[in-house]
Each structure stands twice: as structure tokens, then as C-alpha cells.
Scaffold this motif. Structure first.
Motif, PDB file in Angstrom:
ATOM      1  N   LEU A   1       9.214  -2.377   2.428  1.00 20.74           N
ATOM      2  CA  LEU A   1       8.388  -2.958   3.375  1.00 20.74           C
ATOM      3  C   LEU A   1       9.037  -2.946   4.691  1.00 20.74           C
ATOM      4  O   LEU A   1       8.434  -2.570   5.927  1.00 20.74           O
TER       5      LEU A   1
ATOM      6  N   GLY B   1      14.658  -2.022  -7.010  1.00 21.27           N
ATOM      7  CA  GLY B   1      14.531  -0.928  -6.632  1.00 21.27           C
ATOM      8  C   GLY B   1      13.023  -0.901  -5.984  1.00 21.27           C
ATOM      9  O   GLY B   1      12.146  -1.570  -6.153  1.00 21.27           O
TER      10      GLY B   1
ATOM     11  N   LYS C   1       7.899  -5.952 -13.195  1.00 20.69           N
ATOM     12  CA  LYS C   1       7.091  -5.133 -12.821  1.00 20.69           C
ATOM     13  C   LYS C   1       6.708  -4.122 -13.898  1.00 20.69           C
ATOM     14  O   LYS C   1       7.378  -4.112 -15.049  1.00 20.69           O
TER      15      LYS C   1
ATOM     16  N   VAL D   1      -2.077  -6.740   0.639  1.00 19.44           N
ATOM     17  CA  VAL D   1      -1.367  -6.885  -0.852  1.00 19.44           C
ATOM     18  C   VAL D   1      -2.425  -6.649  -1.877  1.00 19.44           C
ATOM     19  O   VAL D   1      -3.419  -7.254  -1.961  1.00 19.44           O
TER      20      VAL D   1
ATOM     21  N   ALA E   1       7.356  -1.807  -6.113  1.00 14.92           N
ATOM     22  CA  ALA E   1       8.691  -2.365  -6.278  1.00 14.92           C
ATOM     23  C   ALA E   1       9.005  -2.373  -7.787  1.00 14.92           C
ATOM     24  O   ALA E   1       7.985  -2.428  -8.721  1.00 14.92           O
TER      25      ALA E   1
ATOM     26  N   SER F   1       0.673 -14.290  -1.422  1.00 13.31           N
ATOM     27  CA  SER F   1       1.439 -13.131  -1.861  1.00 13.31           C
ATOM     28  C   SER F   1       2.860 -13.767  -2.021  1.00 13.31           C
ATOM     29  O   SER F   1       3.132 -14.846  -1.798  1.00 13.31           O
ATOM     30  N   PHE F   2       3.449 -12.620  -2.701  1.00 14.05           N
ATOM     31  CA  PHE F   2       4.855 -13.050  -2.726  1.00 14.05           C
ATOM     32  C   PHE F   2       5.556 -13.029  -1.145  1.00 14.05           C
ATOM     33  O   PHE F   2       5.042 -11.979  -0.391  1.00 14.05           O
TER      34      PHE F   2
ATOM     35  N   THR G   1      11.432  -5.002  -0.966  1.00 10.09           N
ATOM     36  CA  THR G   1      11.439  -5.790   0.341  1.00 10.09           C
ATOM     37  C   THR G   1      11.924  -4.816   1.451  1.00 10.09           C
ATOM     38  O   THR G   1      11.405  -4.584   2.459  1.00 10.09           O
TER      39      THR G   1
ATOM     40  N   ALA H   1       7.868 -11.700   0.491  1.00  7.32           N
ATOM     41  CA  ALA H   1       8.573 -10.633   1.071  1.00  7.32           C
ATOM     42  C   ALA H   1       7.457  -9.815   1.804  1.00  7.32           C
ATOM     43  O   ALA H   1       7.826  -9.112   2.840  1.00  7.32           O
ATOM     44  N   SER H   2       6.182  -9.818   1.567  1.00 11.97           N
ATOM     45  CA  SER H   2       5.281  -9.130   2.411  1.00 11.97           C
ATOM     46  C   SER H   2       5.091  -9.633   3.994  1.00 11.97           C
ATOM     47  O   SER H   2       4.765  -8.958   4.687  1.00 11.97           O
TER      48      SER H   2
ATOM     49  N   ASP I   1       0.686  -3.048   0.463  1.00  8.91           N
ATOM     50  CA  ASP I   1       1.769  -3.729  -0.278  1.00  8.91           C
ATOM     51  C   ASP I   1       1.180  -3.407  -1.748  1.00  8.91           C
ATOM     52  O   ASP I   1       0.623  -4.341  -2.420  1.00  8.91           O
TER      53      ASP I   1
ATOM     54  N   CYS J   1       3.448  -3.421  -4.475  1.00 12.19           N
ATOM     55  CA  CYS J   1       4.541  -3.719  -5.032  1.00 12.19           C
ATOM     56  C   CYS J   1       3.959  -4.358  -6.493  1.00 12.19           C
ATOM     57  O   CYS J   1       4.837  -4.169  -7.508  1.00 12.19           O
ATOM     58  N   GLU J   2       2.777  -4.900  -6.592  1.00 14.74           N
ATOM     59  CA  GLU J   2       2.477  -5.456  -8.008  1.00 14.74           C
ATOM     60  C   GLU J   2       1.500  -4.553  -8.644  1.00 14.74           C
ATOM     61  O   GLU J   2       0.817  -4.733  -9.573  1.00 14.74           O
TER      62      GLU J   2
HETATM   63  C1  LIG Z   1       3.575  -8.426  -3.220  1.00 16.37           C
HETATM   64  C2  LIG Z   1       5.030  -8.003  -3.245  1.00 16.37           C
HETATM   65  N1  LIG Z   1       5.604  -7.615  -2.258  1.00 16.37           N
HETATM   66  C3  LIG Z   1       6.928  -7.538  -2.187  1.00 16.37           C
HETATM   67  C4  LIG Z   1       7.748  -7.590  -3.009  1.00 16.37           C
HETATM   68  C5  LIG Z   1       9.314  -7.379  -2.827  1.00 16.37           C
HETATM   69  O1  LIG Z   1       9.796  -6.640  -4.012  1.00 16.37           O
HETATM   70  P1  LIG Z   1      11.409  -6.841  -4.401  1.00 16.37           P
HETATM   71  O2  LIG Z   1      11.408  -8.172  -5.157  1.00 16.37           O
HETATM   72  O3  LIG Z   1      11.797  -5.693  -4.986  1.00 16.37           O
HETATM   73  O4  LIG Z   1      12.016  -6.909  -3.093  1.00 16.37           O
HETATM   74  C6  LIG Z   1       7.093  -8.255  -4.576  1.00 16.37           C
HETATM   75  C7  LIG Z   1       8.148  -8.554  -5.570  1.00 16.37           C
HETATM   76  O5  LIG Z   1       8.067  -9.403  -6.329  1.00 16.37           O
HETATM   77  C8  LIG Z   1       5.761  -8.450  -4.327  1.00 16.37           C
HETATM   78  O6  LIG Z   1       5.053  -9.155  -5.435  1.00 16.37           O
END
Ligand SMILES: Cc1ncc(COP(=O)(O)O)c(C=O)c1O
Length: 394
Positions: free
Chosen positions: A55, A210, A203, A148, A198, A76-77, A52, A79-80, A174, A176-177
Motif C-alpha cells: 500500500l 508478504g 489470508k 477496501v 496481502a 478496515s484494518f 502494508t 494499514a489502509s 486494497d 488485501c482481504e
Molecule cells: C484491509 C487490509 N489492508 C492492509 C493489510 C495489511 O497487510 P499486512 O498485514 O500484510 O501488512 C491488511 C492485512 O491484514 C488488511 O486486512
């Protein structure tokens, strides 16, 4: 649901750091960053304390601010999208490809052309209406896009980059995944202007918490290094702060674990591939269950989670309840971002705004998945799914 894959060498890497006095800003952070430059060929890698945060730094470095429009996906999760809201940007959602769950590039192109049609339309006090008042007569153009790489599969980045180039907006991928995934042979995360990874314990590699940003942009990299460290620009002393910054530094224990995990990346990805293959062989034979779809341009899938979809006539939530009570942890996945309560309140999104996203959100179920699962465990999960479908559908 998942379990980190840790060896004695990984644990020792953390202990080695704790046995020194340097627990932050030491040699492991740059070593961890270098492992990302080596993997992806990126010029810069900046390690931070979450995906996060990574991003958010991209959003700042891209100059995205209040009222700026950013195209992204509701599947998405959170955070994006949250990273955009931290700077009061306006997220403009477009729907997804029903097979992969990734943002639909045709809709991205349409949104870039007809952005008014895609703007959040309700909420008298919303950022949009404020923005409308202060920008009468202004042409609405997106400033950036955040695609994403959902569940470890790259979005159609060639198509997205083509639109971004035409309209001149920044691409923040993104990933992260999707660490280690490849798109037409190119590393995920390396396909836009910025790429983000991420490392939460579920993960592909973990540092506890991190994240890492990769970019070729020298100026942005300097900016992000400053922002993660309380806004200290190169040349600032410990008590001088050129920018409004944050404490997004990764600590040395996490970075050392990351270095050790990155040295095992191929092994970690292969083990996950094996578990996914075991699942696919068993689950694709169960009527009413759809296994994940892998695009032809995905030259390597980096399995992050294993999400199956049920036929409409199967009650996903009932199956989930029964699996849980048999000791098989499962989660509906994802709950669409536009229907999260704070999003509804702020932008007025509602059901049916993004039907494909909502459909996948209703039918998808993440089942236990990690590289340390055994074939027996996979068998157990698949047998439970088969039996519960049979007993509910008949
Ligand atoms: C698509 C996506 N974006 C952002 C994040 C955010 O990462 P974090 O949990 O390390 O802040 C995640 C994490 O789960 C994610 O799956």
C-alpha cells in the motif's frame, strides 16, 4: 481464530530454497509475481514483504504527499489508512454500506463534490490546519481513493471508478482481504489503477509475511520496483540510489511458498467456501444472528474471515467472553480506524462521526475461520453460539 492451509509440497518449496545459496532476489520472486499477472491479467505484479508495504508503495507511486487528500473508509484494518499517514496525506473518511461493510459509493460521490464537509475538523496542530494555512484560496480536491474489499467482498468499484474518473483521482484498491474474489466477473484488485494483496497466515494464501501490487502502469511499476529495493532505479548499481527507497523486498523462501500456494488457489478458495456454507446453514437459523451479506455484483466471494453480527438486544461482548471461556476464540471486528487513539489525537475524530461503521464495529464478531476447519468444528462453534445466546437472552 485461523490456521494456514499448508501441504508437504508447500513445505518442500521452502526447503528447496534453503538448500540453495540464493535466499533473496532469485527466481522465485518473479515466478510469484507472474502468478498474479496470470490470475488477474495485470501487466505488472510487484511482490513485497507485506500488504502494508505494498500500500505504501502505491501511495508513493501515485505521488500522494503531505497535505494531499485521500478518501477512504474507517471500517478496515488500520494499514489502509496508515499507508497514507506515512506520507502525511490527509485521510478523509466516509461511512459504509451497512450490509457489506464496504465504502458507500454515494458518500464517496458526495465527498468528492463537497470535500470541505468531510475533512477532519478538529486538532489545532493537525495536518489539516497546517494545510489550510498554506493553501488559502485553494480548491480542495481529493488526490486518490483507497476503497477496501472488506472481508473478501469487492467494494462497488464501478460506482467508485465513475467518481474517480469524473474528478480525476487515482484508485488504489486494497484487496488485501479479497484475493480471488470477483466483481461482475472481474478479479478483485484489478478494478482500480493499483490493486494490493496481502499474505499474512490468516489470508487466503500465505507467504508468512508478504504482499503484491498489481498495475498496468509501466512507469509506476518501475518506480515501485526501485522503491522496494532501496531506491535503486533500473540501471543503478548496488550502491547507487536514484530515489529515497525502502527495503520492502520479499525473500525467496516466502516467494517460493507463495508460488506453491498460488498453484493451489482454487482449492484453497473452495475449501473456505465450504466452511462458509456450513456456517451459513447453521447460523442463519439462530435468532438474533446476522450472517454475512453477499452483494449481487459479487460474482465470487473470497472468504477471508467469517464475521457475524448480533441483534442490538444481544450483548456481543458478553457472548464473546463466554465463547472464549469455552475455548472458542472470537474477536470484535473491526474496531473503527477513526476511533483508534492515535487517530483521535491527530485528527480529532470522535464517536458518532461514522455511525454505520461504529454500529458494525459494536455488533460484529469474527468467529474461527479457515479452510482447514472440519464440519464438526463448525458444529461445535455454532452450538456454543446458540447456547450462549440462549443463556444470556433467555
Ligand atoms: C484491509 C487490509 N489492508 C492492509 C493489510 C495489511 O497487510 P499486512 O498485514 O500484510 O501488512 C491488511 C492485512 O491484514 C488488511 O486486512
Amino acid at each position: 481464530m485461523s490456521s494456514p492451509d499448508l501441504t508437504d509440497a508447500d513445505r518442500q518449496a521452502v526447503i528447496d530454497v534453503i538448500n540453495t545459496p540464493i535466499l533473496s532476489m532469485g527466481k522465485y520472486t518473479p515466478a510469484f509475481e507472474k502468478s498474479f499477472c496470470d490470475l488477474t491479467g495485470a501487466k505488472h505484479a510487484i511482490a513485497v514483504n507485506s500488504g502494508t508495504a505494498a500500500l505504501h508503495l502505491c501511495v508513493r507511486a501515485a505521488g500522494i504527499g503531505a497535505g494531499d487528500i485521500v478518501i477512504t473508509t474507517p471500517f478496515s484494518f488500520v494499514a489502509s489508512t496508515n499507508a497514507l499517514l506515512f506520507e502525511n496525506a490527509i485521510p478523509v473518511f466516509v461511512d459504509i454500506d451497512p450490509r457489506t461493510g464496504n465504502i458507500n459509493p454515494e458518500l464517496v460521490a458526495d465527498a468528492a463534490k463537497n470535500i470541505e464537509k468531510y475533512l477532519p475538523r478538529r486538532g489545532a496542530e493537525s495536518d489539516v490546519s497546517r494545510h489550510r494555512k498554506s493553501n488559502v484560496g485553494r480548491r480542495w480536491t481529493p488526490k486518490a481513493i483507497v476503497p477496501v474489499d472488506v472481508f473478501g467482498q469487492p467494494a462497488d468499484m464501478d460506482a467508485i471508478n465513475a467518481v474517480a474518473k469524473e474528478y480525476g483521482f487515482t484508485v488504489i484498491e486494497d484487496s488485501c482481504e479479497a484475493l480471488g474474489a470477483t466483481f461482475k466477473g472481474r478479479q478483485a484488485g484489478r478494478l482500480g489503477d493499483f490493486g494490493v494483496f496481502a499474505f499474512y497466515p490468516n489470508k487466503q494464501i500465505t507467504t508468512g509475511e508478504g504482499g503484491v501490487i498489481i498495475t498496468d502502469d509501466d512507469k509506476a511499476a518501475d518506480m515501485m520496483r526501485a522503491l522496494r529495493n532501496q531506491g535503486r532505479a533500473p540501471g543503478d548499481t548496488w550502491l547507487q540510489h536514484t530515489h529515497l527507497g525502502y527495503n520492502y523486498r520479499i525473500d525467496e523462501m516466502s516467494a517460493a511458498l507463495g508460488v506453491s500456494q498460488m498453484s493451489r488457489l482454487e482449492e484453497l478458495l473452495s475449501k473456505r467456501e465450504q466452511v462458509a456454507a456450513w456456517y451459513e446453514a447453521r447460523l442463519s437459523e439462530i435468532p438474533g444472528v446476522e450472517v454475512p451479506f453477499v452483494e449481487s455484483f459479487t460474482t465470487r466471494m473470497s472468504w477471508f474471515v467469517y464475521v457475524i453480527r448480533f441483534d442490538k438486544k444481544i450483548n456481543r461482548d458478553e457472548i464473546a467472553k463466554r465463547l472464549q471461556s469455552r475455548g472458542v476464540p472470537v474477536r470484535p471486528y473491526f474496531l473503527p480506524i477513526h476511533l483508534q487513539p492515535y487517530m483521535v489525537e491527530r485528527f480529532g475524530w470522535c464517536e458518532d462521526d461514522f455511525p454505520v461503521t461504529e454500529d458494525l464495529g459494536r455488533r460484529g464478531l469474527a468467529i474461527p475461520f479457515s479452510g482447514v476447519m472440519t464440519e464438526e468444528q463448525v458444529d461445535y462453534v455454532c452450538t456454543a453460539i446458540r447456547e450462549e445466546i440462549k443463556s444470556t437472552v433467555g
